[in-house]
Structures are given as C-alpha cells and as structure tokens.
Design a protein around this motif. Structure first.
Motif, mmCIF file in Angstrom:
data_model
loop_
_atom_site.group_PDB
_atom_site.id
_atom_site.type_symbol
_atom_site.label_atom_id
_atom_site.label_comp_id
_atom_site.label_asym_id
_atom_site.label_seq_id
_atom_site.Cartn_x
_atom_site.Cartn_y
_atom_site.Cartn_z
ATOM 1 N N MET A 66 4.508 -16.608 -59.629
ATOM 2 C CA MET A 66 4.991 -15.614 -60.603
ATOM 3 C C MET A 66 5.464 -14.356 -59.898
ATOM 4 N N CYS A 67 4.692 -13.846 -58.866
ATOM 5 C CA CYS A 67 5.098 -12.667 -58.130
ATOM 6 C C CYS A 67 6.156 -13.051 -57.107
ATOM 7 N N GLU A 68 6.832 -12.021 -56.559
ATOM 8 C CA GLU A 68 7.926 -12.281 -55.632
ATOM 9 C C GLU A 68 7.415 -12.850 -54.308
ATOM 10 N N ARG A 69 6.235 -12.508 -53.881
ATOM 11 C CA ARG A 69 5.651 -13.052 -52.652
ATOM 12 C C ARG A 69 4.383 -13.838 -53.000
ATOM 13 N N GLN A 70 4.050 -14.785 -52.151
ATOM 14 C CA GLN A 70 2.788 -15.514 -52.335
ATOM 15 C C GLN A 70 1.632 -14.565 -52.002
ATOM 16 N N MET A 71 0.650 -14.428 -52.901
ATOM 17 C CA MET A 71 -0.495 -13.550 -52.667
ATOM 18 C C MET A 71 -1.760 -14.386 -52.583
ATOM 19 N N ASP A 72 -2.723 -13.853 -51.905
ATOM 20 C CA ASP A 72 -4.014 -14.508 -51.827
ATOM 21 C C ASP A 72 -4.581 -14.679 -53.226
ATOM 22 N N PHE A 93 -8.018 -4.201 -63.292
ATOM 23 C CA PHE A 93 -7.227 -3.455 -64.280
ATOM 24 C C PHE A 93 -7.536 -3.887 -65.715
ATOM 25 N N ARG A 94 -7.898 -5.152 -65.923
ATOM 26 C CA ARG A 94 -8.227 -5.609 -67.268
ATOM 27 C C ARG A 94 -9.554 -4.997 -67.751
ATOM 28 N N GLU A 95 -10.486 -4.746 -66.824
ATOM 29 C CA GLU A 95 -11.790 -4.198 -67.209
ATOM 30 C C GLU A 95 -11.723 -2.722 -67.550
ATOM 31 N N ARG A 96 -10.630 -2.058 -67.240
ATOM 32 C CA ARG A 96 -10.474 -0.618 -67.478
ATOM 33 C C ARG A 96 -9.284 -0.397 -68.417
ATOM 34 N N PRO A 97 -9.545 -0.263 -69.732
ATOM 35 C CA PRO A 97 -8.483 -0.203 -70.756
ATOM 36 C C PRO A 97 -7.421 0.862 -70.499
ATOM 37 N N GLU A 157 3.611 -7.934 -63.418
ATOM 38 C CA GLU A 157 3.759 -9.366 -63.710
ATOM 39 C C GLU A 157 2.396 -10.052 -63.789
ATOM 40 N N LEU A 158 1.477 -9.597 -62.963
ATOM 41 C CA LEU A 158 0.141 -10.165 -62.988
ATOM 42 C C LEU A 158 -0.594 -9.798 -64.271
ATOM 43 N N TYR A 159 -0.502 -8.557 -64.667
ATOM 44 C CA TYR A 159 -1.220 -8.066 -65.844
ATOM 45 C C TYR A 159 -0.675 -8.673 -67.133
ATOM 46 N N PHE A 160 0.646 -8.725 -67.260
ATOM 47 C CA PHE A 160 1.263 -9.207 -68.513
ATOM 48 C C PHE A 160 1.597 -10.691 -68.471
ATOM 49 N N GLN A 161 1.332 -11.344 -67.327
ATOM 50 C CA GLN A 161 1.516 -12.801 -67.217
ATOM 51 C C GLN A 161 2.934 -13.244 -67.553
ATOM 52 N N ARG A 200 -4.182 -3.612 -51.187
ATOM 53 C CA ARG A 200 -3.048 -3.309 -50.328
ATOM 54 C C ARG A 200 -2.165 -4.559 -50.145
ATOM 55 N N GLY A 201 -0.862 -4.346 -50.245
ATOM 56 C CA GLY A 201 0.099 -5.454 -50.124
ATOM 57 C C GLY A 201 0.653 -5.906 -51.461
ATOM 58 N N ILE A 202 0.031 -5.493 -52.551
ATOM 59 C CA ILE A 202 0.530 -5.828 -53.898
ATOM 60 C C ILE A 202 1.376 -4.660 -54.390
ATOM 61 N N THR A 203 2.581 -4.933 -54.852
ATOM 62 C CA THR A 203 3.480 -3.880 -55.323
ATOM 63 C C THR A 203 3.236 -3.569 -56.797
ATOM 64 N N GLY A 204 3.821 -2.458 -57.234
ATOM 65 C CA GLY A 204 3.698 -2.092 -58.644
ATOM 66 C C GLY A 204 4.288 -3.143 -59.559
ATOM 67 N N LYS A 205 5.431 -3.709 -59.185
ATOM 68 C CA LYS A 205 6.059 -4.739 -60.013
ATOM 69 C C LYS A 205 5.165 -5.969 -60.097
#
Length: 460
Positions: A1-7, A18-22, A98-102, A89-94
């Motif tokens: 889903m993200c532009e780069r492969q992440m761990d 981020f989901r635990e903090r409204p 994409e991660l948060y809103f799936q 570190r290494g994860i961009t704002g975009k």
C-alpha cells in the motif's frame, strides 16, 4: 500500500500508536484534506477545543509545549520531523496517511486522471460486441472530452456527464457506469425501428431488454436514460424531420411521437381509435384486409395504436371524415351510415392513436369535419384539432345557432368559464362568447339528428 516496503512490525506499531490517540485522527484527517488539494503532504492543520489528554498526546509526539492552549497549529514539516526523530523513522507523512486510512492517498488531480483512464477503458470495453449504432454512440462519448461538470451538454446529449453523474450517485466505483454503458448499447441494438421490426409497447421492449417490464416507467432513472437515447437516435437517423401534425397543440403527444420514431409505443392496448370506413395500406403497400372487411360489412372498429403504427397510408370513402366527440352521437350516426364517408369518435381528449390516424389521413387529402360539445373543454378540443390537422378542417355544427339549439341547464363554474378566454379562432369566438354570457354548457346529444344530414335521402 505504501510507496516503499516497510517492516511489518514497525508498520503495525505505527498504526497502533496513532489509532490509540484520537487527537491524531483529527490531525491526519486534516492532512489528508491538504493532500487532496496540494498533491503532497504539506500545509498546516489547526486543531481547536483541545482536551488536556489531547494536548499531552501532541506534546509527547511533537515534542512541543501546548500546556494550557485550547488550540494548536501543526505544520506538515513539524509532523514529518517528529516522525524522523521517533522510532518510526523512515516512514513519511504520506505513508502514515495511507496506513491510517487504509487506502491510497491521491490529490484531486491524480484522482481525476485515474478516473479518466478508467473511464476510457470502460468505453473501449463497451464497444466490444456492440452493434454499429451503439458503437457510434460510445464513440461520441469518447469525443465529449474529459470535463465532468455533471450537466447535460445539448450538443451531444451529455451522455458522458450523465453516466458519470449516475455513477457518483451509485457509489463512484464505476459499477453503475459499467451497467449504464451495457444497458445503453443493448437499448440501441434492440430498438425496433433500427431492426426493421414492428413497433413494440414500452413494457414489452423493457422486458426484452432488461427482463423487467417496468424498467423504463416514467419517473425512473432508467426511463430518463431511455428518453435521452431515443432523442439521440431520432436526431442521428433524421427521424425528427418527418412531418406530421403539430404536436405542440397536444404537448403530451410529442413524447409519444418521438418514441414511435424509434419503434416504441408508450401507450398500452387501451389506446385505440374508434372509427368506421377507414382503409389502409401496410408498409409493403398492400391493403389491410381487416379494415377492408369492416368497411364491406359497414361496421365500426376499434383500431389499436400498434396497428395504426404499422400503416404506410390511410384514406376513407369520398376523402371525407366526420368526427364527433361523444360515443352516443357516434353510435347514432353509425346506425345510419351509408359508407359514403369515414367516421370517427374522439371520445373526449384525443388519444395519440387518433392523432396518428389523422396524420395518415391528411397525407391522402382527407377533408375533416369536427363536432364537439359546447362547453369550454369541447371548444378547446375543437380549436386544438383544427390547429393540429395539416389538411382541410371544418367545424361542424358548432355555430352560435347550434349552441342555442342544444344549450342545457348545467351551469358552468367561474373556473371553467375563464377557460373560454383561450378560444381565439374567429369561427368559434362568437359561440364562446354566447357560452360565457349564458354560463351554460351545450351538449351535442341534444341535437343528434342534425348530424344525420350528411347521408343522402335521410329525413327525420
């Protein structure tokens, strides 16, 4: 889903944080709106009415003091800097969006470009297996451009805009667009006029195309879609240039005439013309044996709209047709009919079948005499028929003297009397004025014997 492969583990921890903090849900929704406009992770989001717990969460991530503040402004630059200084570190704002809103995050321009690519692919697929007429329709949509204003364009009937609008209403996932393109191609491929078949009633055509006889009923969205296609078909095939009566005199007939040019009958089987002495030829120029038989037997007949729609021409003895408004008067005349002329009963407001028959009779040079009631509705019908009929037309026993012979005791309401103001024909105005002055209706049943004078040798 993200532009780069992440761990995978780090990605899961980021989403969980981020989901635990409204408060970050509010913040990220703001950045997503900014991305839609800018096409990148940028801008500043202002959060208002912050709770103490929300201020604490912001301070813990952004490493900035928000103590005692009711609002906070967070720039995209600060958010990404905080990301780079955190364990994420290494994860961009975009990528966070994409991660948060799936879902993939795109700018409006990117969305439009993607949708236009999908739309063009849909049109290309719709052309496969479609007939020549449907392919022509789809190719016109391809030429309408990429603007999607949602309004119909009069030059091309706005099918591209209309289909996209329907798709947005249906969920904007191209499911409705795909269905409408398939349906439109099927409609055009099966139009009776295009296939050289006899005209079909609307319900029958709907059942053949969709399996549902009510699919194109008035008031339905697909009924509107069919009307747009019929208009397009008539315009492209030159059907609009065919001459007939002036449907403007009977506005409801315009739509029926339009559909008939595509081979579709909008009226049900109750739409018929009640007549005697009518002769007709089919599309091959052969005399209609049934009508010949009724003339030979001297009998009247109810002629269905579907039968009249299949005629090439119509005519009657002596090229004369006498029309009356009321069935009882018509029955009296038919009882004395000598087959020297044609007869017709309008039975109130003209049906499309009767007007279509008049169109055919006018082309054969038939001269028409019309007799109606002496009330506002009857006089208006007479005036409209005269304005409609392209041949020679006479009012028959509708003079002032005739009214005085058949005036009744029925008083007219003020509303109905006001309708007489629409009578403009000089040959009816004197009668209309008399009806207004007396305030009483006159009915042709009260002078029925007068209509029998057309037959030679008749005496009371």
């Amino acid at each position: 889903m993200c532009e780069r492969q992440m761990d995978g583990r780090l990605m899961g921890e980021c989403l969980e944080y981020f989901r635990e903090r409204p408060v970050f849900g509010r913040l990220l929704r703001g950045f997503r709106e900014k991305y839609l406009s800018y096409g990148k992770f940028a801008g500043t989001v202002t959060l208002k009415n912050l709770k103490e717990s929300e201020r604490d969460d912001l301070e813990g991530f952004l490493l900035k003091n928000y103590h005692g503040k009711r609002s906070a402004s967070v720039s995209a630059e600060r958010f990404e800097r905080a990301l780079s200084e955190s364990r994420f570190r290494g994860i961009t704002g975009k990528e966070v969006l994409e991660l948060y809103f799936q879902e993939a995050v795109e700018s409006k321009k990117e969305q439009q470009q993607r949708n236009e690519r999908h739309w063009k692919n849909l049109l290309e697929r719709a052309k496969k297996g479609a007939g020549p007429l449907a392919v022509r329709w789809i190719e016109e949509m391809e030429g309408e451009g990429t603007e999607d204003g949602g309004s119909e364009k009069t030059a091309s009937h706005g099918f591209s805009s209309y289909v996209k609008k329907r798709d947005r209403e249906g969920g904007e996932d191209f499911t409705e667009a795909r269905r409408l393109l398939t349906l439109g191609a099927c409609i055009l491929d099966f139009l009776p006029a295009e296939r050289g078949n006899s005209a079909l009633y609307l319900a029958v055509f709907a059942a053949q195309v969709t399996g549902n006889p009510h699919a194109f009923d008035d008031g339905t969205k697909d009924g509107k879609f069919l009307e747009m296609l019929v208009k397009w078909y008539v315009k492209k095939t030159g059907g609009a240039r065919e001459k007939g009566g002036k449907s403007g005199e009977f506005p409801l007939m315009g739509k029926q005439r339009l559909y008939l040019k595509a081979g579709i009958l909008r009226d049900d089987v109750s739409n018929y013309a009640l007549a005697a002495g009518i002769r007709a030829q089919n599309r091959r120029g052969e005399l209609h044996a049934g009508m010949e038989g009724f003339l030979e037997e001297g009998e009247t007949v109810q002629i269905p709209l579907s039968v009249i729609a299949g005629w090439k021409s119509a005519f009657c003895p002596g090229n004369r047709l006498y029309i009356v408004e009321n069935p009882s008067v018509y029955a009296l005349i038919c009882g004395k009919w000598d087959k020297s002329c044609g007869l017709m009963c309008m039975n109130g407001q003209p049906r499309f079948s009767s007007l279509l028959l008049l169109d055919l009779l006018s082309k054969s040079g038939t001269e028409v005499w019309y007799a109606g009631d002496f009330d506002p509705e009857g006089l208006l019908i007479a005036q409209r028929l005269k304005n409609y009929y392209p041949g020679v037309f006479h009012y028959w026993h509708m003079s002032l003297e005739d009214y005085e012979k058949c005036v009744s005791g029925e008083a007219l309401s003020p509303r109905r009397i006001k309708m007489l103001e629409k009578i403009e024909d000089p040959k009816l105005t004197e009668t209309a004025v008399a009806v207004k002055i007396h305030g009483k209706a006159g009915y042709q049943e009260n002078m029925a014997d007068a209509y029998l004078e057309i037959f030679q040798g008749y005496s009371k």
